[in-house]
Design a protein around this motif. Structure first.
Motif, PDB file in Angstrom:
ATOM      1  N   ARG A  27       0.831  -1.208   0.000  1.00 24.74           N
ATOM      2  CA  ARG A  27       0.000   0.000   0.000  1.00 24.74           C
ATOM      3  C   ARG A  27       0.866   1.260   0.000  1.00 24.74           C
ATOM      4  NH1 ARG A  27      -5.519   0.584   3.494  1.00 24.74           N
ATOM      5  NH2 ARG A  27      -5.867   2.761   3.018  1.00 24.74           N
ATOM      6  N   GLU A  28       1.993   1.203   0.677  1.00 25.71           N
ATOM      7  CA  GLU A  28       2.905   2.354   0.670  1.00 25.71           C
ATOM      8  C   GLU A  28       3.479   2.572  -0.730  1.00 25.71           C
ATOM      9  OE1 GLU A  28       6.091   2.160   3.538  1.00 25.71           O
ATOM     10  OE2 GLU A  28       6.459   4.319   3.376  1.00 25.71           O
ATOM     11  N   ILE A  29       3.855   1.469  -1.389  1.00 26.90           N
ATOM     12  CA  ILE A  29       4.388   1.587  -2.749  1.00 26.90           C
ATOM     13  C   ILE A  29       3.330   2.212  -3.663  1.00 26.90           C
ATOM     14  CG2 ILE A  29       5.142   0.275  -4.785  1.00 26.90           C
ATOM     15  CD1 ILE A  29       6.406  -1.768  -2.774  1.00 26.90           C
ATOM     16  N   LEU A  88      11.265 -10.744  -1.023  1.00 26.68           N
ATOM     17  CA  LEU A  88       9.859 -10.539  -0.680  1.00 26.68           C
ATOM     18  C   LEU A  88       9.108  -9.917  -1.862  1.00 26.68           C
ATOM     19  CD1 LEU A  88       7.772 -10.584   1.762  1.00 26.68           C
ATOM     20  CD2 LEU A  88       8.217  -8.136   1.916  1.00 26.68           C
ATOM     21  N   LEU A  89       9.678  -8.867  -2.436  1.00 26.63           N
ATOM     22  CA  LEU A  89       8.946  -8.151  -3.488  1.00 26.63           C
ATOM     23  C   LEU A  89       8.931  -8.913  -4.806  1.00 26.63           C
ATOM     24  CD1 LEU A  89       9.903  -4.422  -2.799  1.00 26.63           C
ATOM     25  CD2 LEU A  89       7.728  -5.575  -2.364  1.00 26.63           C
ATOM     26  N   LEU A  90      10.023  -9.605  -5.108  1.00 25.98           N
ATOM     27  CA  LEU A  90      10.086 -10.291  -6.406  1.00 25.98           C
ATOM     28  C   LEU A  90       9.574 -11.727  -6.328  1.00 25.98           C
ATOM     29  CD1 LEU A  90      13.482  -8.888  -7.710  1.00 25.98           C
ATOM     30  CD2 LEU A  90      11.168  -8.061  -8.178  1.00 25.98           C
ATOM     31  N   ASP A  91       9.377 -12.214  -5.094  1.00 27.74           N
ATOM     32  CA  ASP A  91       8.838 -13.553  -4.880  1.00 27.74           C
ATOM     33  C   ASP A  91       9.670 -14.624  -5.595  1.00 27.74           C
ATOM     34  OD1 ASP A  91       7.094 -15.355  -3.767  1.00 27.74           O
ATOM     35  OD2 ASP A  91       5.672 -15.285  -5.438  1.00 27.74           O
ATOM     36  N   ASP A 133      14.174  -5.323 -12.151  1.00 29.94           N
ATOM     37  CA  ASP A 133      13.139  -6.334 -12.387  1.00 29.94           C
ATOM     38  C   ASP A 133      11.774  -5.669 -12.205  1.00 29.94           C
ATOM     39  OD1 ASP A 133      11.990  -8.824 -12.784  1.00 29.94           O
ATOM     40  OD2 ASP A 133      13.366  -9.854 -11.424  1.00 29.94           O
ATOM     41  N   ASP A 134      10.729  -6.398 -12.558  1.00 32.11           N
ATOM     42  CA  ASP A 134       9.373  -5.843 -12.427  1.00 32.11           C
ATOM     43  C   ASP A 134       8.691  -6.331 -11.152  1.00 32.11           C
ATOM     44  OD1 ASP A 134       9.487  -4.505 -14.783  1.00 32.11           O
ATOM     45  OD2 ASP A 134       8.411  -6.021 -15.939  1.00 32.11           O
ATOM     46  N   LEU A 135       7.952  -5.423 -10.541  1.00 32.47           N
ATOM     47  CA  LEU A 135       7.111  -5.768  -9.400  1.00 32.47           C
ATOM     48  C   LEU A 135       5.676  -5.432  -9.785  1.00 32.47           C
ATOM     49  CD1 LEU A 135       6.313  -6.097  -6.330  1.00 32.47           C
ATOM     50  CD2 LEU A 135       6.935  -3.687  -6.084  1.00 32.47           C
ATOM     51  N   THR A 136       4.783  -6.406  -9.705  1.00 35.69           N
ATOM     52  CA  THR A 136       3.383  -6.126 -10.017  1.00 35.69           C
ATOM     53  C   THR A 136       2.548  -6.319  -8.761  1.00 35.69           C
ATOM     54  OG1 THR A 136       3.699  -6.833 -12.283  1.00 35.69           O
ATOM     55  CG2 THR A 136       1.426  -6.745 -11.503  1.00 35.69           C
ATOM     56  N   VAL A 137       1.804  -5.280  -8.416  1.00 35.22           N
ATOM     57  CA  VAL A 137       0.890  -5.340  -7.275  1.00 35.22           C
ATOM     58  C   VAL A 137      -0.472  -4.878  -7.767  1.00 35.22           C
ATOM     59  CG1 VAL A 137       0.362  -4.496  -4.956  1.00 35.22           C
ATOM     60  CG2 VAL A 137       2.749  -4.766  -5.645  1.00 35.22           C
ATOM     61  N   ASP A 138      -1.467  -5.731  -7.618  1.00 31.71           N
ATOM     62  CA  ASP A 138      -2.833  -5.354  -8.018  1.00 31.71           C
ATOM     63  C   ASP A 138      -2.867  -4.734  -9.416  1.00 31.71           C
ATOM     64  OD1 ASP A 138      -3.797  -6.279  -5.641  1.00 31.71           O
ATOM     65  OD2 ASP A 138      -3.797  -4.310  -4.671  1.00 31.71           O
ATOM     66  N   GLU A 139      -2.219  -5.384 -10.350  1.00 36.64           N
ATOM     67  CA  GLU A 139      -2.238  -4.975 -11.761  1.00 36.64           C
ATOM     68  C   GLU A 139      -1.462  -3.698 -12.065  1.00 36.64           C
ATOM     69  OE1 GLU A 139      -6.251  -5.143 -13.240  1.00 36.64           O
ATOM     70  OE2 GLU A 139      -6.505  -7.167 -12.467  1.00 36.64           O
ATOM     71  N   SER A 140      -0.775  -3.112 -11.079  1.00 37.49           N
ATOM     72  CA  SER A 140       0.140  -1.997 -11.362  1.00 37.49           C
ATOM     73  C   SER A 140       1.563  -2.534 -11.298  1.00 37.49           C
ATOM     74  CB  SER A 140      -0.008  -0.880 -10.328  1.00 37.49           C
ATOM     75  OG  SER A 140      -1.284  -0.320 -10.421  1.00 37.49           O
ATOM     76  N   THR A 141       2.429  -1.988 -12.154  1.00 39.90           N
ATOM     77  CA  THR A 141       3.809  -2.483 -12.205  1.00 39.90           C
ATOM     78  C   THR A 141       4.793  -1.365 -11.876  1.00 39.90           C
ATOM     79  OG1 THR A 141       3.187  -4.123 -13.844  1.00 39.90           O
ATOM     80  CG2 THR A 141       5.515  -3.623 -13.702  1.00 39.90           C
ATOM     81  N   TRP A 142       5.769  -1.704 -11.048  1.00 39.43           N
ATOM     82  CA  TRP A 142       6.871  -0.786 -10.746  1.00 39.43           C
ATOM     83  C   TRP A 142       8.181  -1.494 -11.081  1.00 39.43           C
ATOM     84  CZ3 TRP A 142       2.497  -1.072  -7.744  1.00 39.43           C
ATOM     85  CH2 TRP A 142       1.813   0.137  -7.551  1.00 39.43           C
ATOM     86  N   GLN A 143       9.210  -0.686 -11.308  1.00 41.45           N
ATOM     87  CA  GLN A 143      10.541  -1.218 -11.548  1.00 41.45           C
ATOM     88  C   GLN A 143      11.285  -1.306 -10.219  1.00 41.45           C
ATOM     89  OE1 GLN A 143      11.845  -1.162 -15.381  1.00 41.45           O
ATOM     90  NE2 GLN A 143       9.818  -1.932 -14.911  1.00 41.45           N
ATOM     91  N   VAL A 144      11.963  -2.422 -10.044  1.00 46.72           N
ATOM     92  CA  VAL A 144      12.717  -2.651  -8.799  1.00 46.72           C
ATOM     93  C   VAL A 144      14.192  -2.791  -9.128  1.00 46.72           C
ATOM     94  CG1 VAL A 144      13.082  -4.232  -6.869  1.00 46.72           C
ATOM     95  CG2 VAL A 144      10.771  -3.845  -7.715  1.00 46.72           C
ATOM     96  N   LEU A 145      15.018  -1.960  -8.506  1.00 46.94           N
ATOM     97  CA  LEU A 145      16.477  -2.041  -8.658  1.00 46.94           C
ATOM     98  C   LEU A 145      17.037  -2.796  -7.463  1.00 46.94           C
ATOM     99  CD1 LEU A 145      19.221  -1.051  -9.957  1.00 46.94           C
ATOM    100  CD2 LEU A 145      19.015   0.934  -8.439  1.00 46.94           C
ATOM    101  N   LEU A 146      17.793  -3.849  -7.731  1.00 49.82           N
ATOM    102  CA  LEU A 146      18.381  -4.639  -6.646  1.00 49.82           C
ATOM    103  C   LEU A 146      19.691  -3.994  -6.186  1.00 49.82           C
ATOM    104  CD1 LEU A 146      17.789  -8.159  -8.210  1.00 49.82           C
ATOM    105  CD2 LEU A 146      16.379  -6.947  -6.565  1.00 49.82           C
ATOM    106  N   CYS A 147      19.810  -3.828  -4.884  1.00 42.99           N
ATOM    107  CA  CYS A 147      21.015  -3.181  -4.322  1.00 42.99           C
ATOM    108  C   CYS A 147      21.453  -3.981  -3.102  1.00 42.99           C
ATOM    109  CB  CYS A 147      20.645  -1.740  -3.920  1.00 42.99           C
ATOM    110  SG  CYS A 147      21.998  -0.752  -3.258  1.00 42.99           S
ATOM    111  N   VAL A 148      22.750  -4.014  -2.854  1.00 42.72           N
ATOM    112  CA  VAL A 148      23.228  -4.682  -1.633  1.00 42.72           C
ATOM    113  C   VAL A 148      22.800  -3.850  -0.424  1.00 42.72           C
ATOM    114  CG1 VAL A 148      25.207  -5.761  -2.780  1.00 42.72           C
ATOM    115  CG2 VAL A 148      25.493  -3.540  -1.696  1.00 42.72           C
ATOM    116  N   HIS A 149      22.709  -4.503   0.732  1.00 43.80           N
ATOM    117  CA  HIS A 149      22.327  -3.788   1.953  1.00 43.80           C
ATOM    118  C   HIS A 149      23.491  -2.889   2.382  1.00 43.80           C
ATOM    119  CE1 HIS A 149      20.994  -3.027   6.055  1.00 43.80           C
ATOM    120  NE2 HIS A 149      19.807  -3.474   5.684  1.00 43.80           N
TER     121      HIS A 149
END
Ligand code: URA
Length: 201
Positions: free
Chosen positions: A113-115, A133-136, A149-165
């Motif tokens: 919901r925050e995203i 968690l986000l990419l499952d 990579d792509d993240l889809t939540v409730d039919e909306s898509t966002w781009q996710v950049l993977l980064c080290v902690h």
């Protein structure tokens, strides 16, 4: 408690209060730690869970990891206040253990919901827990750092950049280049050198 925990949200749908879904975390937390930063940020950073400093101050990434993140942001021309920063799990796990699968699942709706509310240009996952968690799927953060990579939540898509902690750079300095490169990618992705698109905040 409703399925989506909506009664725990404030009106802006960016802060949660009084959630009691995870008994062990309700026991261990001093407070819930919600995301900080503009609710219309171009960049949304997602960490794992609050630690002791975050639990005490009620803000994500304010300990040593936060110093690394702040410095990385400064190096690419951004201030902490320019971006939104949140976590997969909003309560400090006991002894700083990893959040369990159930705890991640219990908090997932809040993150989704925050995203959706922030609707960033780019979500940046800090470490393995938020990436998986986000990419499952399983993620090898070191080799995949910098990938999008792509993240889809409730039919909306966002781009996710993977980064080290950020903490990884403290115990393994060889991770610093990957961390810095990912932040550079983030700033370039979100806009013209990181400056012009952030002027409105
Ligand atoms: N602090 C946070 O808020 N999240 C992390 O993942 C680590 C430190």
């Amino acid at each position: 408690m409703t399925d989506d925990g909506s009664e725990c949200w404030d009106e802006s749908a960016t802060a949660v209060t009084g959630c009691e879904r995870c008994p062990a975390l309700v026991e261990s937390r001093s407070r819930m730690v919600n995301g900080v930063g503009p609710t219309d940020a171009d960049l949304l950073f997602v960490g794992e869970a609050p630690g002791a400093n975050e639990d005490e101050q009620g803000e994500p990434f304010v300990g040593r990891s936060g110093d690394v993140l702040d410095e990385g942001l400064r190096d690419v021309g951004l201030a902490r206040q320019d971006v939104r920063i949140t976590n997969c799990v909003r309560c400090r796990p006991p002894e700083n253990r990893d959040p369990t699968t159930d705890e991640r699942a219990n908090c997932r709706g809040y993150l989704d919901r925050e995203i959706a509310a922030v609707d960033p240009e780019l979500v940046i996952t800090l470490g393995k827990v938020p990436a998986e968690l986000l990419l499952d799927r399983s993620v090898a953060v070191t080799s995949e750092a910098g990938d999008i990579d792509d993240l889809t939540v409730d039919e909306s898509t966002w781009q996710v950049l993977l980064c080290v902690h950020p903490a990884a750079t403290l115990y393994d300095p060889s991770q610093q280049d990957a961390f810095d490169a990912a932040l550079q990618t983030a700033v370039e992705y979100a806009g013209d050198g990181g400056q012009s698109t952030f002027g409105e905040f």
